[in-house]
Write a protein that holds these residues in place. Structure first.
Motif, PDB file in Angstrom:
ATOM      1  N   CYS A 135       0.825  -1.189   0.000  1.00  0.00           N
ATOM      2  CA  CYS A 135       0.000   0.000   0.000  1.00  0.00           C
ATOM      3  C   CYS A 135       0.873   1.258   0.000  1.00  0.00           C
ATOM      4  CB  CYS A 135      -0.909  -0.003   1.210  1.00  0.00           C
ATOM      5  SG  CYS A 135      -0.015   0.199   2.740  1.00  0.00           S
ATOM      6  N   CYS A 170      -1.910  -7.044   8.724  1.00  0.00           N
ATOM      7  CA  CYS A 170      -1.469  -6.674   7.391  1.00  0.00           C
ATOM      8  C   CYS A 170      -1.587  -7.898   6.527  1.00  0.00           C
ATOM      9  CB  CYS A 170      -0.026  -6.210   7.399  1.00  0.00           C
ATOM     10  SG  CYS A 170       0.526  -5.984   5.713  1.00  0.00           S
ATOM     11  N   CYS A 179      -1.317  -8.089   3.311  1.00  0.00           N
ATOM     12  CA  CYS A 179      -0.377  -8.192   2.199  1.00  0.00           C
ATOM     13  C   CYS A 179       0.879  -8.929   2.618  1.00  0.00           C
ATOM     14  CB  CYS A 179       0.058  -6.826   1.699  1.00  0.00           C
ATOM     15  SG  CYS A 179      -1.286  -5.734   1.401  1.00  0.00           S
TER      16      CYS A 179
END
Ligand SMILES: Cc1ncc(COP(=O)(O)O)c(C=O)c1O
Ligand SMILES: Cc1ncc(COP(=O)(O)O)c(C=O)c1O
Ligand code: FES
Ligand code: FES
Lengths: 385, 159, 385
Positions: free
Chosen positions: B68, B144, B146
């Motif tokens: 991000c 998170c 990702c």
């Protein structure tokens, strides 16, 4: 920033200027309480009645079947609770894995309150399997609650086919049609649906107003308890300006639905050209049974928030997932349920158009999107891996 | 919408030190990279270091990030922070230093700076031949997604 | 009819023109979703934040303690449900007989769900007895829910004295302050109140917006379940124009409260002169601890609806009972609980003033009211009994 290329209409829409105009008198001189005994309040009551007819007409309902609410979320909460209260002996609910949180989280809460919930799976195209639905139902099933169209992918479920199966088992059928109303013609008169939710701000009415369709004969207990407004089905002083606005928006939507081909052509061009000009991207969800205004595209190897902020720099508004989950960092539960690979999951963007979207705006998106993807891919360790 | 500082946005739009470092086999110079996140997950930060073998100085640092806005900005900030430091000095750089360099990160995004710190550790340990104990993805919820960083891991690092 | 002498401000109020002005940009160009990931939505989020601060300032709260709702009824429903969910082991509630239906009917529903409810009585003056309160409470009491000021009589309860007793028993304290906010200064910082309801349309904001104060540290579960808006305390896309309007109205109310003496003088003159010029009438409810804008007067031997329709003929708006019960034919539960004789009960009228009420309007009411009463009494068989 005052204006932008707004391609986030599944999150919320621009209020139609005619809607604002219709509302204004009820924000200024006609401020009476429609439940009051005096002419000053009574005249407001008449306007509310007309708005109810306008909303009813849009979905082919009778005006006595319309209950005004404050939003789609309230409609969903109220419908689910009412359906369960009407059949206290039944303790099973069927829904899908891809519902909006305003249905999913109610179901999750109900699981802690003695209910069993079946969450139907979807395939890679975002479609459910009708046989899985039938297999999940029993005489103990109180309610089937399934959305009309998915807010993230636009995929439309075969609502009437679902309804026929629901009716075989004598369950109530609730449909979250927040994304469908105003985009797809509906006719409750020939439908199997018992309860249907809509939300004003998705069809060019303001935020803070919605409606719930309750089929005549369906037992209904209010979710908001108090005074006897809305014929005892929703307590609280009526949001008169909002109701008038929703009525007007419903009236406008009737004409608008007939022109929706134009919007669909823009969406199709956007989609087709992006797929042609950008490598490694694909449309998420079935393309055939889909809302005419929505496309959800996965751009591999890059991350959605980074794409969105890059678009934002160019004054283009789009989204990943739904607005009400955008504060959370989880990737979309809808795309995950469809079994997308992680590479695509994280880089998926929803473009949702409206009647206000222009060809020039689409051109601009087509111009900048390849640059954005290229730049972010250059940063990514997976590029050329 | 996240409340990002101007510095975050600047480094996101115009990141410094992006890309990788080729190993040209120069005498007295070592090139390594450290990585966090897993390919299986589809998310990662790869940090490349060019090290002067004699004095253990970081001559150059580059990053490749899939993540991000704050992940990209944090990676870029990290490379700026560590250039010119010795490895021992670099090991003292924490995610807080990264966040500070960025003028702060939204609380929910603090963990994006954590993986910068982890990638640095991974690169240096790799260079020194020290095995990294793999933290179990235990109790904590996945925050998170990702990078597969769990809440408990973040707490460990942030504290 | 477009205008009237509007003395029905406890039912609903005129939206302040400054409030409409503040809202308008959010009904037109700033239509973004405050939860969206683009600047277009984000700027709306900033405006919502400011409105939250304005509402918090009016009641001496922190802005993190304000949850926006769709109306007072929702606030009451949400507060009561949340308080009970926070203490699932306690099954007793204390309230009064004179609450608004948005509290009373929730309590009645809870009685069918395993809760015991004590309805405190009021005396002829409409006041409760603090010792009755203390005597009713036990360690099993989860919640005391008592209104700040009565919507029909304007009688104000001693909220902080009540709160001290509530705290002795470790129960949560909810106050329906829908009629008090904007008329009475409040300061949550020095208060015993845990949860407090307010409604926009009672303080010159529009219908369809309200707020709930939730003291920091009080466990709160959302009533509307779904997305994570309002920090997970109220799902549903935010009613942005309504929120902005409520913020502005709250800001204006801060100045306005300082001038409320003017309104009170008008009310006092209306009341005094009516009592002097019309025989056989009396004020319902204690005159000392009362809202500055409300008077409820019983005109013996005649019937309320007939009085209201006669007033309506002169273009004067008033009411009997509350608007949300006015469709029912039952005499007011508030006045009945006060033990008024039937002769007065049926002929009681509430005049409720606002900052817009003028001396000339009061003069007009004083002119026509004696004629109306005389005419109706001439028709009544009880006249001169
Ligand atoms: C004391 C009191 N509580 C609650 C309400 C309900 O507020 P709303 O109509 O905004 O739901 C009202 C007014 O109708 C009221 O006077
Ligand atoms: C499918 C669907 N259902 C429900 C909702 C909730 O509607 P609202 O935000 O009006 O509460 C939305 C939009 O947010 C939606 O897209
Ligand atoms: S690295 Fe930014 S959200 Fe995880
Ligand atoms: S990088 Fe953004 S959520 Fe992980």
């Amino acid at each position: 920033m005052q204006t932008c290329i707004y391609l986030d209409n599944n999150a919320t829409t621009k209020v139609d200027p005619e809607v604002v105009e219709a509302m204004l008198p009820y924000l200024t001189q006609y401020y009476g309480n429609p439940s009051s005994m005096h002419t000053f309040g009574g005249q407001v009551g008449k306007a509310v009645k007309q708005a109810r007819q306008q909303v009813a007409a849009l979905i082919g309902a009778d005006d006595s079947e319309i209950v005004f609410t404050s939003c789609g979320t309230e409609g969903n909460n109220a419908a689910i609770r009412a359906a369960l209260q009407a059949q206290p002996e039944k303790r099973h609910i069927v829904t899908t894995q891809v519902e909006h949180p305003a249905v999913l989280n109610v179901c999750k809460q109900l699981e802690t309150q003695g209910y069993t919930v079946t969450y139907l799976s979807v395939n890679r195209q975002g479609q459910i399997d009708l046989d899985e639905l039938s297999a999940s139902m029993t005489g103990n099933t109180a309610l089937v609650t399934i959305m009309y169209a998915n807010n993230e992918t636009g995929v439309v479920f075969p609502i009437e086919q679902i309804g026929l199966r629901v009716k075989e088992y004598g369950a109530l059928f609730h449909v979250d049609a927040v994304q469908a109303v105003g985009k797809v013609p509906l006719n409750m008169k020939t439908s199997t649906v018992d309860l249907l939710t809509l939300s004003g701000h998705k069809l060019h009415a303001p935020k803070g107003i919605g409606a719930l369709y309750v089929r005549r004969g369906v037992r209904f207990r209010p979710f908001l308890v108090g005074g006897h407004q809305e014929r005892g089905r929703r307590a609280g002083t009526e949001n008169v300006p909002g109701i008038i606005g929703l009525g007007k928006a419903a009236e406008l939507a009737q004409t608008y639905i007939k022109d929706i081909k134009h919007e669909q052509q823009l969406r199709d061009r956007l989609e087709k050209t992006l797929l042609e000009t950008i490598p490694d991207c694909e449309v998420n969800g079935e393309r055939k049974n889909r809302l005419p205004n929505t496309t959800n595209i996965g751009f591999k190897y890059i991350e959605g928030e980074a794409i969105l902020l890059s678009l934002n720099q160019y004054g283009i508004c789009a989204s990943s997932g739904s607005a009400c989950t955008s504060g959370s960092l989880e990737p979309s539960h809808v795309l995950r349920s469809m079994g997308l690979p992680y590479t695509t999951l994280h880089g998926s963007i929803r473009f949702s158009l409206s009647r206000y979207t222009t060809a020039a705006e689409i051109d601009r998106v087509l111009e900048v999107m390849p640059l954005i993807v290229e730049r972010l891919r250059a940063l990514s360790p997976f590029n050329n891996d | 919408m996240w409340d990002y500082t101007d510095k975050v946005m600047e480094l996101f739009y115009n990141p410094k030190n992006q890309g990788l470092l080729e190993d040209n086999q120069e005498p007295g110079i070592a090139v390594v990279f450290g990585e966090v996140g897993s390919i299986a997950c589809g998310d990662a930060l790869r940090l490349h270091l060019k090290i002067d073998v004699d004095n253990e100085k970081i001559l150059d640092a580059r990053f490749q990030t899939f993540g991000c806005t704050s992940a990209i900005a944090s990676s870029s900030a990290l490379t700026e922070l560590i250039k010119g430091l010795t490895l021992d000095q670099a090991l003292k750089v924490t995610n807080k230093d990264i966040a500070e360099y960025l003028g702060g990160l939204p609380e929910a995004k603090m963990h994006c700076s954590v993986m910068g710190q982890e990638a640095l550790e991974a690169a240096i340990f790799k260079y020194r031949g020290i095995p990294i104990d793999v933290h179990e993805e235990d109790e904590g919820a996945l925050i998170c997604s990702c990078f597969g960083i769990s809440e408990s891991k973040i707490r460990r690092v942030i504290q």
